[in-house]
Design a protein around this motif. Structure first.
Motif, mmCIF file in Angstrom:
data_model
loop_
_atom_site.group_PDB
_atom_site.id
_atom_site.type_symbol
_atom_site.label_atom_id
_atom_site.label_comp_id
_atom_site.label_asym_id
_atom_site.label_seq_id
_atom_site.Cartn_x
_atom_site.Cartn_y
_atom_site.Cartn_z
ATOM 1 N N UNK A 211 0.836 -1.204 0.000
ATOM 2 C CA UNK A 211 0.000 0.000 0.000
ATOM 3 C C UNK A 211 0.872 1.256 0.000
ATOM 4 N N UNK A 212 1.923 1.235 0.803
ATOM 5 C CA UNK A 212 2.862 2.358 0.825
ATOM 6 C C UNK A 212 3.534 2.497 -0.525
ATOM 7 N N UNK A 213 3.982 1.392 -1.065
ATOM 8 C CA UNK A 213 4.691 1.408 -2.353
ATOM 9 C C UNK A 213 3.818 1.979 -3.467
ATOM 10 N N UNK A 214 2.560 1.544 -3.543
ATOM 11 C CA UNK A 214 1.669 2.020 -4.605
ATOM 12 C C UNK A 214 1.448 3.528 -4.502
ATOM 13 N N UNK A 215 1.192 4.015 -3.289
ATOM 14 C CA UNK A 215 0.941 5.449 -3.113
ATOM 15 C C UNK A 215 2.163 6.269 -3.500
ATOM 16 N N UNK A 216 3.335 5.840 -3.050
ATOM 17 C CA UNK A 216 4.560 6.580 -3.338
ATOM 18 C C UNK A 216 4.875 6.555 -4.829
ATOM 19 N N UNK A 217 4.728 5.397 -5.455
ATOM 20 C CA UNK A 217 5.019 5.267 -6.883
ATOM 21 C C UNK A 217 4.223 6.264 -7.709
ATOM 22 N N UNK A 218 2.944 6.422 -7.390
ATOM 23 C CA UNK A 218 2.109 7.351 -8.145
ATOM 24 C C UNK A 218 2.418 8.803 -7.797
ATOM 25 N N UNK A 219 2.718 9.076 -6.546
ATOM 26 C CA UNK A 219 2.940 10.459 -6.117
ATOM 27 C C UNK A 219 4.211 11.066 -6.683
ATOM 28 N N UNK A 220 5.250 10.250 -6.867
ATOM 29 C CA UNK A 220 6.523 10.827 -7.304
ATOM 30 C C UNK A 220 6.543 11.162 -8.792
ATOM 31 N N UNK A 221 5.554 10.690 -9.539
ATOM 32 C CA UNK A 221 5.558 10.894 -10.992
ATOM 33 C C UNK A 221 4.957 12.258 -11.339
ATOM 34 N N UNK A 222 5.729 13.308 -11.074
ATOM 35 C CA UNK A 222 5.222 14.662 -11.264
ATOM 36 C C UNK A 222 5.070 15.051 -12.725
ATOM 37 N N UNK A 223 5.711 14.323 -13.642
ATOM 38 C CA UNK A 223 5.623 14.649 -15.068
ATOM 39 C C UNK A 223 4.549 13.846 -15.789
ATOM 40 N N UNK A 224 3.812 13.009 -15.053
ATOM 41 C CA UNK A 224 2.724 12.255 -15.651
ATOM 42 C C UNK A 224 2.992 10.762 -15.653
ATOM 43 N N UNK A 225 1.971 10.008 -16.060
ATOM 44 C CA UNK A 225 2.068 8.545 -16.089
ATOM 45 C C UNK A 225 1.443 8.024 -17.380
ATOM 46 N N UNK A 226 2.141 7.068 -17.996
ATOM 47 C CA UNK A 226 1.625 6.349 -19.156
ATOM 48 C C UNK A 226 1.213 4.958 -18.689
ATOM 49 N N UNK A 227 -0.009 4.564 -19.023
ATOM 50 C CA UNK A 227 -0.537 3.271 -18.618
ATOM 51 C C UNK A 227 -0.632 2.353 -19.839
ATOM 52 N N UNK A 228 0.217 1.345 -19.859
ATOM 53 C CA UNK A 228 0.171 0.335 -20.910
ATOM 54 C C UNK A 228 -0.819 -0.750 -20.501
ATOM 55 N N UNK A 229 -1.241 -1.605 -21.414
ATOM 56 C CA UNK A 229 -2.166 -2.674 -21.044
ATOM 57 C C UNK A 229 -1.642 -3.512 -19.883
ATOM 58 N N UNK A 230 -2.510 -3.788 -18.941
ATOM 59 C CA UNK A 230 -2.175 -4.590 -17.766
ATOM 60 C C UNK A 230 -3.440 -5.161 -17.185
ATOM 61 N N UNK A 231 -3.316 -5.745 -16.010
ATOM 62 C CA UNK A 231 -4.472 -6.384 -15.375
ATOM 63 C C UNK A 231 -4.852 -5.638 -14.105
ATOM 64 N N UNK A 232 -5.121 -6.393 -13.026
ATOM 65 C CA UNK A 232 -5.660 -5.792 -11.815
ATOM 66 C C UNK A 232 -4.794 -4.696 -11.240
#
Length: 312
Positions: A211-232
């Motif tokens: 849970x900590x890892x997921x929140x931090x991973x998204x928060x540090x991406x200040x320039x945006x995020x690209x989402x490629x095909x994935x699952x859950x």
């Protein structure tokens, strides 16, 4: 204190706080830096490595000492990550861990990382599949596209980390060997300890708590995020990031780019909900659905990151 999209990811411990003894644990609860691939793959075979030992330890029945050691470790990784991201702009690439190295989609993800790495630091979940491909592309961003294609072709000789992590990692190390690549970030977790970390992320913030890892991973991406095909996991990341942007101040909204119209409208129709959620919000003009990684890279690269996120 570094704030990312309006949220702090750092809490300083009290000065002079005592270092507690934690018995026989495989990790340093007070480490002062992010991991390197060489640290996690410190010995061969992989089953004896620090990464594998830490995962096996995390599966043992919890004791108060072990629980405290893991919490202190993740806090120390927070501290080290906060220092590491200072002065850097990160763009995230999220996607499935099962993506085969010999597939066209893996080559596309690597090319995406290569394009994004020309101007940004790429951040991923640090694992195999699309995550490895994006870290690989960023690692070779200072090389030619032909060099990248050659590396992908080499990796295709061992297409998956199953059945052998040792063979999978060894093949990747032949690509890394002797190359001074560009920096990129991986943020994996021992919660998914069956997914080994890739060796192309030059800095690795590995956590015990997912849970900590997921929140931090998204928060540090200040320039945006690209989402490629994935699952859950990728779907979770889309809407967790959407929540960040939904409540963010207009100047703090970061682009969200979903790649694969058919995939995100029919296979896993996350796009209709995301598009509806964004309607009328500051994020509305920052959510995109495209067909190619070239389009995705163009959308991220054309946006200038606000100075409020740390630009100098």
């Amino acid at each position: 204190m570094r704030k990312v999209r309006g949220r702090s990811i750092r809490v300083r411990p009290m000065a002079g706080a005592p270092r507690m003894e934690h018995g026989d644990v495989p990790i340093d609860p007070y480490r002062g830096a992010l991991y390197t691939p060489a640290e996690l793959y410190d010995v061969q075979p992989y089953a004896g490595s620090l990464d594998a030992r830490a995962y096996a330890w995390s599966l043992e029945p919890p004791t108060p000492q072990a629980t405290l050691a893991q919490a202190l470790h993740d806090h120390a990784v927070d501290e080290a990550l906060t220092e590491w991201i200072t002065g850097r702009h990160l763009v995230g690439v999220m996607g499935g861990h099962a993506l085969d190295r010999s597939s066209a989609a893996y080559a596309d993800a690597a090319r995406l990382g290569w394009m994004l790495g020309q101007r940004h630091v790429v951040a991923t979940g640090g694992g195999p599949g699309a995550m490895e491909a994006a870290n690989l592309g960023c690692f070779l961003a200072g090389s030619s596209r032909d060099r990248l294609a050659s590396a992908v072709a080499t990796l295709a000789g061992v297409p998956s980390f199953k059945p052998s992590v040792d063979q999978w990692a060894a093949k990747a190390l032949t690509v890394v060997d002797g190359v001074s690549g560009r920096e990129s970030l991986g943020i994996p977790t021992w919660f998914y300890g069956d997914e080994p970390p890739n060796v192309f992320a030059t800095a690795i913030a590995k956590y015990f708590r997912n849970a900590t890892r997921e929140a931090i991973l998204l928060q540090v991406c200040d320039a945006g995020i690209v989402f490629l095909p994935g699952a859950g996991g990728t779907v979770q990341e889309i809407f967790q990031d959407a929540c960040e942007n939904y409540y963010a101040a207009p100047g703090s909204v970061a682009p969200m780019v979903l790649v694969g119209r058919t995939y995100w409208t029919e296979t896993l129709p996350a796009w209709p909900l995301l598009h509806s959620l964004a309607r009328g919000r500051a994020m509305e003009g920052q959510v995109h659905l495209v067909d190619t990684v070239d389009e995705a890279a163009g959308l991220v690269q054309e946006r200038r990151v606000p100075r409020s996120t740390g630009e100098s």
